[in-house]
Design a protein around this motif. Structure first.
Motif, PDB file in Angstrom:
ATOM      1  N   PRO A 179       0.964  -1.069  -0.004  1.00 50.97           N
ATOM      2  CA  PRO A 179       0.400   0.161   0.044  1.00 50.97           C
ATOM      3  C   PRO A 179       0.890   0.905  -0.238  1.00 50.97           C
ATOM      4  O   PRO A 179       0.902   2.003  -1.096  1.00 50.97           O
ATOM      5  CB  PRO A 179      -0.520  -0.080   1.202  1.00 50.97           C
ATOM      6  CG  PRO A 179      -0.762  -1.565   1.472  1.00 50.97           C
ATOM      7  CD  PRO A 179       0.507  -2.468   0.920  1.00 50.97           C
ATOM      8  N   TYR A 180       2.086   1.044   1.043  1.00 47.89           N
ATOM      9  CA  TYR A 180       2.557   2.167   0.390  1.00 47.89           C
ATOM     10  C   TYR A 180       3.223   2.962  -0.135  1.00 47.89           C
ATOM     11  O   TYR A 180       3.028   4.049  -0.942  1.00 47.89           O
ATOM     12  CB  TYR A 180       4.061   2.309   2.152  1.00 47.89           C
ATOM     13  CG  TYR A 180       4.685   3.806   1.890  1.00 47.89           C
ATOM     14  CD1 TYR A 180       4.499   5.011   2.604  1.00 47.89           C
ATOM     15  CD2 TYR A 180       5.997   3.310   1.147  1.00 47.89           C
ATOM     16  CE1 TYR A 180       5.477   5.734   2.426  1.00 47.89           C
ATOM     17  CE2 TYR A 180       6.560   4.532   1.261  1.00 47.89           C
ATOM     18  CZ  TYR A 180       6.668   5.405   2.092  1.00 47.89           C
ATOM     19  OH  TYR A 180       7.323   6.804   2.049  1.00 47.89           O
ATOM     20  N   ASN A 181       4.050   2.075  -0.904  1.00 47.55           N
ATOM     21  CA  ASN A 181       4.853   2.004  -2.565  1.00 47.55           C
ATOM     22  C   ASN A 181       3.440   2.359  -3.636  1.00 47.55           C
ATOM     23  O   ASN A 181       4.245   3.509  -4.418  1.00 47.55           O
ATOM     24  CB  ASN A 181       5.658   1.190  -2.709  1.00 47.55           C
ATOM     25  CG  ASN A 181       7.131   1.015  -1.984  1.00 47.55           C
ATOM     26  OD1 ASN A 181       7.855   2.059  -2.117  1.00 47.55           O
ATOM     27  ND2 ASN A 181       7.356   0.411  -1.162  1.00 47.55           N
ATOM     28  N   ALA A 182       2.548   1.721  -3.276  1.00 46.42           N
ATOM     29  CA  ALA A 182       1.807   2.233  -4.579  1.00 46.42           C
ATOM     30  C   ALA A 182       0.927   3.392  -4.405  1.00 46.42           C
ATOM     31  O   ALA A 182       0.636   4.113  -5.605  1.00 46.42           O
ATOM     32  CB  ALA A 182       0.502   1.217  -4.588  1.00 46.42           C
ATOM     33  N   GLN A 183       0.756   4.258  -3.406  1.00 49.12           N
ATOM     34  CA  GLN A 183       0.010   4.874  -2.560  1.00 49.12           C
ATOM     35  C   GLN A 183       1.332   6.381  -3.776  1.00 49.12           C
ATOM     36  O   GLN A 183       1.848   7.223  -3.981  1.00 49.12           O
ATOM     37  CB  GLN A 183       0.390   5.874  -1.223  1.00 49.12           C
ATOM     38  CG  GLN A 183      -0.455   7.134  -1.272  1.00 49.12           C
ATOM     39  CD  GLN A 183      -0.509   7.187   0.231  1.00 49.12           C
ATOM     40  OE1 GLN A 183      -0.707   6.317   0.946  1.00 49.12           O
ATOM     41  NE2 GLN A 183      -0.287   8.291   0.319  1.00 49.12           N
ATOM     42  N   GLN A 184       2.941   5.813  -2.913  1.00 50.51           N
ATOM     43  CA  GLN A 184       4.049   6.905  -3.493  1.00 50.51           C
ATOM     44  C   GLN A 184       3.745   7.379  -4.949  1.00 50.51           C
ATOM     45  O   GLN A 184       3.640   7.806  -5.419  1.00 50.51           O
ATOM     46  CB  GLN A 184       5.133   6.285  -3.152  1.00 50.51           C
ATOM     47  CG  GLN A 184       5.512   6.402  -1.649  1.00 50.51           C
ATOM     48  CD  GLN A 184       4.598   7.853  -1.054  1.00 50.51           C
ATOM     49  OE1 GLN A 184       4.309   8.417  -0.713  1.00 50.51           O
ATOM     50  NE2 GLN A 184       5.695   8.735  -1.292  1.00 50.51           N
ATOM     51  N   LEU A 185       3.901   5.759  -5.349  1.00 48.12           N
ATOM     52  CA  LEU A 185       3.962   5.466  -7.184  1.00 48.12           C
ATOM     53  C   LEU A 185       2.915   6.181  -7.837  1.00 48.12           C
ATOM     54  O   LEU A 185       2.715   6.759  -8.662  1.00 48.12           O
ATOM     55  CB  LEU A 185       4.505   4.066  -7.447  1.00 48.12           C
ATOM     56  CG  LEU A 185       4.552   3.729  -9.346  1.00 48.12           C
ATOM     57  CD1 LEU A 185       5.438   3.790  -9.464  1.00 48.12           C
ATOM     58  CD2 LEU A 185       4.141   1.963  -9.682  1.00 48.12           C
ATOM     59  N   PHE A 186       1.643   5.420  -8.005  1.00 50.25           N
ATOM     60  CA  PHE A 186       0.379   6.557  -8.483  1.00 50.25           C
ATOM     61  C   PHE A 186       0.156   8.243  -8.059  1.00 50.25           C
ATOM     62  O   PHE A 186       0.171   8.714  -8.728  1.00 50.25           O
ATOM     63  CB  PHE A 186      -0.803   5.785  -6.958  1.00 50.25           C
ATOM     64  CG  PHE A 186      -1.885   5.638  -7.897  1.00 50.25           C
ATOM     65  CD1 PHE A 186      -1.867   4.593  -8.948  1.00 50.25           C
ATOM     66  CD2 PHE A 186      -3.419   6.922  -8.139  1.00 50.25           C
ATOM     67  CE1 PHE A 186      -3.510   4.120  -9.787  1.00 50.25           C
ATOM     68  CE2 PHE A 186      -4.319   6.668  -9.066  1.00 50.25           C
ATOM     69  CZ  PHE A 186      -4.237   5.324  -9.444  1.00 50.25           C
ATOM     70  N   ARG A 187       1.135   8.682  -6.803  1.00 45.73           N
ATOM     71  CA  ARG A 187       1.143  10.169  -6.827  1.00 45.73           C
ATOM     72  C   ARG A 187       1.682  10.614  -7.921  1.00 45.73           C
ATOM     73  O   ARG A 187       1.579  11.754  -8.314  1.00 45.73           O
ATOM     74  CB  ARG A 187       1.785  11.049  -5.112  1.00 45.73           C
ATOM     75  CG  ARG A 187       1.733  12.250  -5.025  1.00 45.73           C
ATOM     76  CD  ARG A 187       2.217  12.422  -3.740  1.00 45.73           C
ATOM     77  NE  ARG A 187       1.181  11.921  -2.152  1.00 45.73           N
ATOM     78  CZ  ARG A 187       0.144  12.673  -2.097  1.00 45.73           C
ATOM     79  NH1 ARG A 187      -0.267  13.336  -2.972  1.00 45.73           N
ATOM     80  NH2 ARG A 187      -0.885  11.819  -1.373  1.00 45.73           N
ATOM     81  N   LEU A 188       3.273  10.025  -7.837  1.00 47.62           N
ATOM     82  CA  LEU A 188       3.896  10.216  -8.899  1.00 47.62           C
ATOM     83  C   LEU A 188       3.576  10.385 -10.197  1.00 47.62           C
ATOM     84  O   LEU A 188       3.886  11.285 -11.087  1.00 47.62           O
ATOM     85  CB  LEU A 188       5.777   9.407  -8.459  1.00 47.62           C
ATOM     86  CG  LEU A 188       6.509   9.586  -7.237  1.00 47.62           C
ATOM     87  CD1 LEU A 188       7.187   8.698  -7.320  1.00 47.62           C
ATOM     88  CD2 LEU A 188       6.747  10.724  -7.675  1.00 47.62           C
ATOM     89  N   PHE A 189       2.835   9.105 -11.076  1.00 46.58           N
ATOM     90  CA  PHE A 189       2.028   8.887 -12.201  1.00 46.58           C
ATOM     91  C   PHE A 189       1.343   9.948 -12.408  1.00 46.58           C
ATOM     92  O   PHE A 189       1.582  10.838 -13.156  1.00 46.58           O
ATOM     93  CB  PHE A 189       1.472   7.870 -12.034  1.00 46.58           C
ATOM     94  CG  PHE A 189       0.497   7.521 -13.123  1.00 46.58           C
ATOM     95  CD1 PHE A 189       1.884   7.784 -14.720  1.00 46.58           C
ATOM     96  CD2 PHE A 189      -0.380   7.493 -13.055  1.00 46.58           C
ATOM     97  CE1 PHE A 189       0.890   7.491 -16.338  1.00 46.58           C
ATOM     98  CE2 PHE A 189      -1.259   7.418 -14.357  1.00 46.58           C
ATOM     99  CZ  PHE A 189      -0.584   7.159 -15.619  1.00 46.58           C
ATOM    100  N   ILE A 190       0.106  10.685 -11.388  1.00 47.91           N
ATOM    101  CA  ILE A 190      -0.661  11.600 -11.025  1.00 47.91           C
ATOM    102  C   ILE A 190       0.317  12.681 -11.717  1.00 47.91           C
ATOM    103  O   ILE A 190      -0.741  13.849 -12.088  1.00 47.91           O
ATOM    104  CB  ILE A 190      -1.433  11.322 -10.521  1.00 47.91           C
ATOM    105  CG1 ILE A 190      -3.249  10.125  -9.848  1.00 47.91           C
ATOM    106  CG2 ILE A 190      -2.362  12.454 -10.624  1.00 47.91           C
ATOM    107  CD1 ILE A 190      -3.360  10.215  -8.878  1.00 47.91           C
ATOM    108  N   ASP A 191       0.936  13.529 -10.916  1.00 53.17           N
ATOM    109  CA  ASP A 191       2.389  14.585 -10.363  1.00 53.17           C
ATOM    110  C   ASP A 191       2.816  15.045 -12.219  1.00 53.17           C
ATOM    111  O   ASP A 191       2.098  15.988 -13.159  1.00 53.17           O
ATOM    112  CB  ASP A 191       2.649  14.596  -9.581  1.00 53.17           C
ATOM    113  CG  ASP A 191       1.757  14.332  -8.155  1.00 53.17           C
ATOM    114  OD1 ASP A 191       0.532  15.267  -7.767  1.00 53.17           O
ATOM    115  OD2 ASP A 191       2.765  15.103  -7.216  1.00 53.17           O
ATOM    116  N   LEU A 192       3.362  13.855 -12.949  1.00 51.80           N
ATOM    117  CA  LEU A 192       3.767  13.836 -13.978  1.00 51.80           C
ATOM    118  C   LEU A 192       2.830  13.831 -15.482  1.00 51.80           C
ATOM    119  O   LEU A 192       3.214  14.613 -15.774  1.00 51.80           O
ATOM    120  CB  LEU A 192       4.871  12.715 -14.192  1.00 51.80           C
ATOM    121  CG  LEU A 192       5.855  12.367 -13.423  1.00 51.80           C
ATOM    122  CD1 LEU A 192       6.319  11.756 -13.466  1.00 51.80           C
ATOM    123  CD2 LEU A 192       6.474  13.931 -13.893  1.00 51.80           C
TER     124      LEU A 192
END
Length: 242
Positions: A179-192
């Motif tokens: 869950p933690y890494n999924a959230q981090q990766l999702f945030r980076l993707f959305i921001d980019l």
């Protein structure tokens, strides 16, 4: 902008047929839409059709406005495969559930591969920004087998957007992450995606993750199976609605 009306894909035949339908969808630059629904409802099938990997049985309107207006529906109806392949290569970016990196290329070469296949040079400023945001700097000389799953997915995200596609399609990109890494990766993707003015459709089974980022959702509504007098299952239909 992406605008689709009355797109329908049929999987199977006869009584076993499954109709996957998208009545209407509009996405504007900078927007990310999640695709949600139970397993087997047709999420990946829908993504494959929008990604021009699967020919729909019918489509009323399918327009992609990138550098110019692309009438994708007309090309589908005329079965112009060469033109559709060119749109797929130039205007779409893909992130697969397992990353889909080429094992014989290092991270830097994997990232730049779409640009090389199109005969263009990567935008250096964007390349630097993507590498920085996704924290790929220390990994550029490594090969996929040397990476963690999260590192492979970050590399796959970078590769999907480096040729500046109008639309990015991601199929369960965080499914194998905690869950933690999924959230981090999702945030980076959305921001980019938002920063670069792209559009994205993301298939995601993780409803709390979708809610956390307050994404608009294409939700699958699956009709109940109905049996005919012989007891055989009748056709199924899934409609994806916002």
């Amino acid at each position: 902008m992406l605008h689709i009306e009355n797109l329908c894909v049929v999987r199977g035949q006869g009584a076993q047929a499954h109709y996957v339908c998208l009545p209407q969808l509009t996405i504007r630059p900078g927007e990310i839409v999640a695709v949600t629904g139970e397993s087997g409802c047709g999420k990946s099938t829908l993504l494959e059709a929008i990604g021009l990997l699967l020919r729909p049985a019918s489509v009323g309107r399918f327009e992609l406005h990138d550098e110019k207006r692309l009438d994708v529906a007309k090309l589908i109806q005329a079965n112009h495969q060469a033109e559709l392949a060119d749109i797929r290569a130039r205007h779409l970016g893909f992130v697969l559930q397992n990353g889909g990196l080429l094992p014989f290329l290092n991270v830097q070469d994997n990232i730049q591969l779409p640009c090389q296949l199109l005969g263009s040079s990567p935008d250096k400023s964007m390349l630097g920004r993507v590498i920085e945001v996704l924290k790929l700097g220390p990994l550029l000389s490594k090969y996929p087998a040397q990476l963690s799953f999260g590192e492979r997915q970050r590399t796959a995200f970078a590769r999907a957007i480096m040729h500046r596609p109008g639309l990015v399609l991601a199929d369960e990109p965080t499914a194998a992450l905690d869950p933690y890494n999924a959230q981090q990766l999702f945030r980076l993707f959305i921001d980019l995606v938002a920063q670069e003015g792209m559009m994205a459709l993301v298939v995601c089974h993780d409803w709390p993750l979708v809610q956390r980022f307050n994404l608009p959702c294409l939700v699958a509504r699956l009709d109940s199976d109905v049996s005919d007098p012989s007891g055989a299952p009748a056709q199924r239909e899934t409609h994806f609605v916002l």
